[in-house]
Design a protein around this motif. Structure first.
Motif, PDB file in Angstrom:
ATOM      1  N   VAL A 290       0.838  -1.207   0.000  1.00  0.00           N
ATOM      2  CA  VAL A 290       0.000   0.000   0.000  1.00  0.00           C
ATOM      3  C   VAL A 290       0.869   1.251   0.000  1.00  0.00           C
ATOM      4  CG1 VAL A 290      -1.655   1.346   1.336  1.00  0.00           C
ATOM      5  CG2 VAL A 290      -1.977  -1.092   1.110  1.00  0.00           C
ATOM      6  N   LEU A 291       1.851   1.271   0.885  1.00  0.00           N
ATOM      7  CA  LEU A 291       2.731   2.434   0.975  1.00  0.00           C
ATOM      8  C   LEU A 291       3.540   2.611  -0.307  1.00  0.00           C
ATOM      9  CD1 LEU A 291       3.990   1.992   4.641  1.00  0.00           C
ATOM     10  CD2 LEU A 291       2.303   3.629   3.796  1.00  0.00           C
ATOM     11  N   ALA A 292       3.971   1.494  -0.902  1.00  0.00           N
ATOM     12  CA  ALA A 292       4.736   1.578  -2.152  1.00  0.00           C
ATOM     13  C   ALA A 292       3.895   2.181  -3.263  1.00  0.00           C
ATOM     14  CB  ALA A 292       5.245   0.196  -2.551  1.00  0.00           C
ATOM     15  N   GLY A 293       2.655   1.728  -3.377  1.00  0.00           N
ATOM     16  CA  GLY A 293       1.781   2.285  -4.408  1.00  0.00           C
ATOM     17  C   GLY A 293       1.501   3.757  -4.187  1.00  0.00           C
ATOM     18  N   PHE A 294       1.280   4.136  -2.917  1.00  0.00           N
ATOM     19  CA  PHE A 294       0.989   5.540  -2.603  1.00  0.00           C
ATOM     20  C   PHE A 294       2.197   6.422  -2.899  1.00  0.00           C
ATOM     21  CE2 PHE A 294       0.566   9.240   0.086  1.00  0.00           C
ATOM     22  CZ  PHE A 294      -0.780   9.557  -0.031  1.00  0.00           C
ATOM     23  N   VAL A 295       3.383   6.003  -2.439  1.00  0.00           N
ATOM     24  CA  VAL A 295       4.592   6.805  -2.629  1.00  0.00           C
ATOM     25  C   VAL A 295       4.955   6.894  -4.110  1.00  0.00           C
ATOM     26  CG1 VAL A 295       7.069   6.901  -2.178  1.00  0.00           C
ATOM     27  CG2 VAL A 295       5.481   6.372  -0.318  1.00  0.00           C
ATOM     28  N   ALA A 296       4.875   5.761  -4.820  1.00  0.00           N
ATOM     29  CA  ALA A 296       5.260   5.753  -6.233  1.00  0.00           C
ATOM     30  C   ALA A 296       4.352   6.649  -7.063  1.00  0.00           C
ATOM     31  CB  ALA A 296       5.231   4.319  -6.768  1.00  0.00           C
ATOM     32  N   THR A 297       3.036   6.573  -6.822  1.00  0.00           N
ATOM     33  CA  THR A 297       2.099   7.393  -7.594  1.00  0.00           C
ATOM     34  C   THR A 297       2.262   8.870  -7.265  1.00  0.00           C
ATOM     35  OG1 THR A 297       0.538   5.547  -7.577  1.00  0.00           O
ATOM     36  CG2 THR A 297      -0.320   7.698  -8.182  1.00  0.00           C
TER      37      THR A 297
END
Length: 552
Positions: free
Chosen positions: A273-280
């Motif tokens: 979840v954090l990876a998707g949020f940070v990457a986007t």
């Protein structure tokens, strides 16, 4: 009988019955859809004399500021009117606003994607009507069409969410809903919830009567919840990031999706979840952070090294891992190479400090009740000394901490309901928006609209909770109507304004009671022996996900 059996009459009758049923369902859906369109047109026409023009004017003003900045930075008029010049002005506006602000009063509180939408709208208006006055923007219909699309997508998301939860759940606690066949309960309740959303009066009034752009973030939250149910945690984070870049209020409920997998003892889903949020987020704001060719070159080299490292050591979820690490690198590189964080200061942080009040306008929530007994947002709630350490907590931070605890409890309740296959998981998904409005300070009256819409999932749980949804919908509508009428104060509406003013304390009690019921349904447990209609024998239920016992 033999001849009728030979020609397959029963099968033919069953086919006809299914066809008739599908036609009737299609007619019902078409009727609800057309009724929603007509209701939007009617509200748009009948609220013209009380329309809250400020938000339309404000959106056009800041979109027009992007165009002015493009002209200022472009060498000629032709270049300024091009999309290249438009991008130049768009990426420079946050810095100009921050540099020219007096005592950090920016005026602009739009997140990047919301500012982009307003700038594109202003460009289209200026191209068609170059003489238009800032106080009377034309062609508002493009924004209203975006509202319409978001409302339609939100109804679809509610349908998918309710159907998915009921498909994997045990029978509900409602005897009325248990009369529906288990194999059809998901889509029947899903259609009912989607219809309630599509005809939700507070959402329609906010999007087409006010009009505002609050509805833009609803599809992202709902589909983020749906992605989480499907174990698509990376995409859940991506959806939350895009929604937050449209309106920062989504960040208040985003921690719910971090707590959720943690209560399920899933560290990897939390990281995804954090990876998707940070990457986007990094992808969207990279033009502000990476302003030099050297910064982009460093990022490219780091991305190649990271990808080779992840592939070499065969880490799990390689795509999410690479995206998350590169996203973090964008922020680090931007901080060390002179990147601009004005988008964060102006678009997000300023909004949390812009209105230093317990509540805005007419709100039925806890801060409104506290204000009536003399509290204010910055009043000290707790002060203590520990040696040289002085602890000072204001009421604002007390409410925030209380909300964060409630949010964590909602995630815990959701994890337990999913484990027990309890349909009240839907209530847990709706609770964060309700708690945000009920507990936090600095809320606008419109913000209950999000909870009123998402709480329509209660139509898949029980009749009692469904009634509470309609009460919340009525309260949300009343608050929006109150503010719209106060702004114009027409003589014919003065009695209505007076009534709505006097019912505010009672409305606060009603809303807080409804939210408390939803919170209780989220965190409470039920003793298995008293569960209505549950199979109590040792046999494996027909809907059980457990493996069948082996035969001897």
């Amino acid at each position: 009988m033999a001849i009728r059996s030979f020609f397959g009459f029963p099968k033919f009758a069953t086919c006809n019955s299914d066809l008739i049923r599908r036609i009737l369902i299609g007619l019902v859906i078409a009727t609800v859809f057309l009724a929603g369109i007509q209701l939007r047109r009617w509200i748009g026409d009948t609220t013209r004399h009380v329309r809250y023009q400020h938000d339309i004017v404000n959106g056009f003003y800041w979109g027009n500021e992007v165009l002015k900045e493009a002209r200022r930075l472009s060498p000629d008029e032709g270049s300024a009117n091009s999309w290249t010049g438009f991008c130049r002005g768009y990426f420079a506006l946050y810095d100009r606003v921050k540099d020219k602000a007096y005592e950090q009063e920016y005026g602009l509180d739009y997140a990047p994607l919301r500012l982009l939408a307003m700038a594109i709208w202003a460009k289209e208006v200026r191209d068609g009507f170059p003489w238009v006055d800032n106080d009377h923007p034309k062609l508002v219909n493009p924004l209203l069409k975006i509202n319409f699309i978001c409302e339609l997508v939100s109804a679809l998301a509610i349908f998918l969410l309710v159907r998915e939860c009921l498909r994997r759940s045990r029978p509900t606690q409602s005897s009325l809903m248990n009369r529906l066949p288990q194999q059809h309960r998901g889509w029947i309740c899903g259609l009912a919830a989607a219809s309630a959303v599509w005809l939700e009066p507070s959402m329609i009034l906010d999007a087409h009567g006010w009009p505002q752009w609050d509805v833009w973030i609803l599809p992202f939250y709902l589909f983020a919840a749906f992605a989480a149910l499907k174990d698509r945690w990376f995409w859940c984070g991506c959806l939350l990031a895009v929604g937050a870049m449209l309106k920062g209020q989504l960040l208040f409920v985003a921690p719910f999706f971090v707590f959720w997998p943690l209560w399920q003892k899933g560290w990897l889903p939390t990281l995804r979840v954090l990876a998707g949020f940070v990457a986007t987020t990094a992808f969207i704001v990279s033009p502000w952070l990476l302003r030099t060719p050297a910064a982009w070159a460093v990022l490219a080299a780091f991305a190649v090294i990271t990808a080779l490292f992840v592939v070499r050591f065969k880490l799990t979820n390689q795509g999410a891992s690479v995206a998350g690490i590169i996203g973090c690198a964008v922020f680090v590189i931007g901080a060390f190479t002179g990147g601009s964080f004005a988008w964060l200061q102006v678009g997000f942080i300023y909004g949390t400090e812009h209105y230093p009040y317990l509540f805005i306008s007419s709100c039925y929530n806890l801060p409104s009740v506290l204000s009536q007994v003399g509290w204010s947002l910055k009043d000290p709630f707790l002060s203590a000394h520990f040696g040289s350490l002085h602890l000072h907590i204001t009421l604002q931070w007390t409410l925030r901490l209380l909300y964060l605890v409630a949010l964590a409890l909602c995630a815990r309740g959701l994890a337990r309901h999913l484990r027990d296959r309890d349909p009240r998981a839907l209530i847990a998904i709706a609770a964060p928006w309700l708690l945000m409005f009920a507990l936090l300070g600095q809320m606008h009256e419109r913000y209950l609209m999000w909870g009123a819409v998402v709480s329509a999932v209660a139509l898949g749980v029980s009749v009692r909770l469904s009634i509470i949804h309609f009460i919340l919908s009525a309260a949300s509508t009343a608050m929006i109507v109150h503010v719209m009428l106060i702004d114009k104060k027409l003589e014919a509406t003065l009695p209505t304004i007076d009534v709505l003013k006097h019912i505010r304390p009672y409305g606060s009690i009603v809303v807080l009671t409804c939210v408390a019921v939803y919170l209780w349904e989220t965190i409470s447990t039920r003793i298995p022996a008293f569960r209505h209609g549950e199979v109590r024998s040792g046999a494996t239920p027909s809907l059980s996900l457990a493996p069948e016992p082996e035969e001897a």
